[in-house]
Motif scaffolding. Structure first.
Motif, PDB file in Angstrom:
ATOM      1  N   ALA A 102      44.723 -62.630  47.800  1.00 12.89           N
ATOM      2  CA  ALA A 102      43.739 -62.987  47.918  1.00 12.89           C
ATOM      3  C   ALA A 102      43.579 -62.648  50.274  1.00 12.89           C
ATOM      4  O   ALA A 102      42.900 -62.233  50.648  1.00 12.89           O
ATOM      5  N   VAL A 103      44.121 -63.687  50.517  1.00 15.37           N
ATOM      6  CA  VAL A 103      44.554 -64.305  51.751  1.00 15.37           C
ATOM      7  C   VAL A 103      45.342 -62.397  52.062  1.00 15.37           C
ATOM      8  O   VAL A 103      45.050 -62.181  53.175  1.00 15.37           O
ATOM      9  N   GLY A 105      46.010 -60.009  50.713  1.00 12.97           N
ATOM     10  CA  GLY A 105      45.418 -58.721  50.888  1.00 12.97           C
ATOM     11  C   GLY A 105      44.474 -58.383  51.608  1.00 12.97           C
ATOM     12  O   GLY A 105      44.808 -57.496  52.086  1.00 12.97           O
ATOM     13  N   ALA A 106      43.707 -59.576  52.535  1.00 12.98           N
ATOM     14  CA  ALA A 106      43.061 -59.091  53.564  1.00 12.98           C
ATOM     15  C   ALA A 106      43.690 -59.453  54.506  1.00 12.98           C
ATOM     16  O   ALA A 106      42.782 -58.446  55.196  1.00 12.98           O
ATOM     17  N   LEU A 107      44.486 -59.652  55.017  1.00 13.02           N
ATOM     18  CA  LEU A 107      45.166 -59.637  55.955  1.00 13.02           C
ATOM     19  C   LEU A 107      46.164 -58.514  56.109  1.00 13.02           C
ATOM     20  O   LEU A 107      46.167 -58.155  57.648  1.00 13.02           O
ATOM     21  N   TRP A 108      46.680 -57.914  55.031  1.00 18.51           N
ATOM     22  CA  TRP A 108      47.125 -56.615  54.837  1.00 18.51           C
ATOM     23  C   TRP A 108      46.435 -55.286  55.290  1.00 18.51           C
ATOM     24  O   TRP A 108      46.617 -54.441  55.941  1.00 18.51           O
ATOM     25  N   TRP A 109      44.442 -55.977  55.081  1.00 18.62           N
ATOM     26  CA  TRP A 109      44.049 -54.610  55.032  1.00 18.62           C
ATOM     27  C   TRP A 109      42.981 -54.477  56.366  1.00 18.62           C
ATOM     28  O   TRP A 109      42.963 -53.281  57.073  1.00 18.62           O
ATOM     29  N   ARG A 110      43.183 -55.799  57.090  1.00  8.71           N
ATOM     30  CA  ARG A 110      43.024 -56.113  58.454  1.00  8.71           C
ATOM     31  C   ARG A 110      44.385 -55.417  59.196  1.00  8.71           C
ATOM     32  O   ARG A 110      43.854 -54.623  60.322  1.00  8.71           O
TER      33      ARG A 110
END
Length: 251
Positions: A102-103, A105-110
């Motif tokens: 999840a972390v 994925g959040a970094l990639w999305w951001r």
């Protein structure tokens, strides 16, 4: 395979028993010599020779299957060790793995996909020279299809090419967008900030991995139209100087 191995072992044992019985019978028939048993080492060697026969290994797994089994066993041991060291056991390990995913994925999305920035800025134009009208037409075609990155790049090239066609910039190959903006800003000081912003957006899209939007394209298109309507400062100063000279001579 599970059914073949016990049968192979059983046949090997039966062969050893038959060999032992034959030896005992031969010794018993000799008369005065007492019967003897086969020692452990020869028996082990006989079993090894028996089990090495090809008939017992026809269904053995291949090299790839053995390697895959070894990798799976290693992963299983690794997960077992990690589960034993994680609070909550296997469930705790699953929670930790999901949290890490999840972390990430959040970094990639951001932040988006990482892009390696070039060591130096690349040139604005390619090897094939085109007119400002051609660049503008290409930009409008990309914009009509929603390809904002290509539309912005072509519009910025059209801006610079138009300034070259007006002799406000010299037609110099290898010029970067920043260099063009700085040079054009001296001839059109009222648009210095707009030119620098356009060059920065061009670099961000072309070399920084950012995505252009319709709004960013419209800003450069509006700048292009404003520049077309703006007279260069040098021409204005020359006209003012000539006017003052004629006025002084008339007086």
């Amino acid at each position: 395979m599970p059914a073949i191995l016990p049968r192979a072992v059983d046949e090997a044992v039966q062969g050893l028993l038959r060999a032992r019985d034959t030896a005992l019978l031969s010794l018993a028939g000799s008369g005065d010599k007492p019967p003897v048993t086969i020692p452990r080492d020869p028996a082990r060697e006989a079993a090894r020779r028996e089990l090495s026969k090809r008939m017992y290994h026809e269904n053995d797994p291949g090299l790839f299957q053995r390697a895959l089994n070894a990798v799976l066993d290693w992963i299983d041991r690794l997960l077992s060790v990690a589960a034993s060291a994680t609070p909550g056991g296997a469930l705790g390990l699953v929670v930790v793995v999901l949290a890490v995913i999840a972390v990430l994925g959040a970094l990639w999305w951001r932040l988006g996909t990482p892009h390696r920035k070039p060591a130096s800025a690349a040139t604005l134009f390619d090897d094939r020279p085109r007119s400002a009208a051609e660049h503008r037409a290409a930009a409008e075609a990309h914009a009509a299809q929603g390809h904002w990155n290509q539309a912005l790049q072509e519009r910025m090239r059209g801006v610079v090419r138009a300034l070259e066609e007006r002799a406000l910039l010299d037609a110099r190959p290898g010029r970067t967008a920043d260099e063009a903006a700085a040079e054009a800003g001296r001839a059109l000081p009222a648009h210095t900030d707009g030119l620098r912003a356009a060059a920065r957006e061009f670099d961000d899209v072309t070399y920084g991995g950012r995505r252009a939007t319709q709004a960013s394209y419209e800003r450069i298109a509006e700048l292009d139209r404003d520049l077309e309507r703006t007279k260069p400062a040098l021409a204005s100063n020359a006209h003012s100087t000539a006017h003052n000279t004629r006025q002084g001579a008339a007086e």
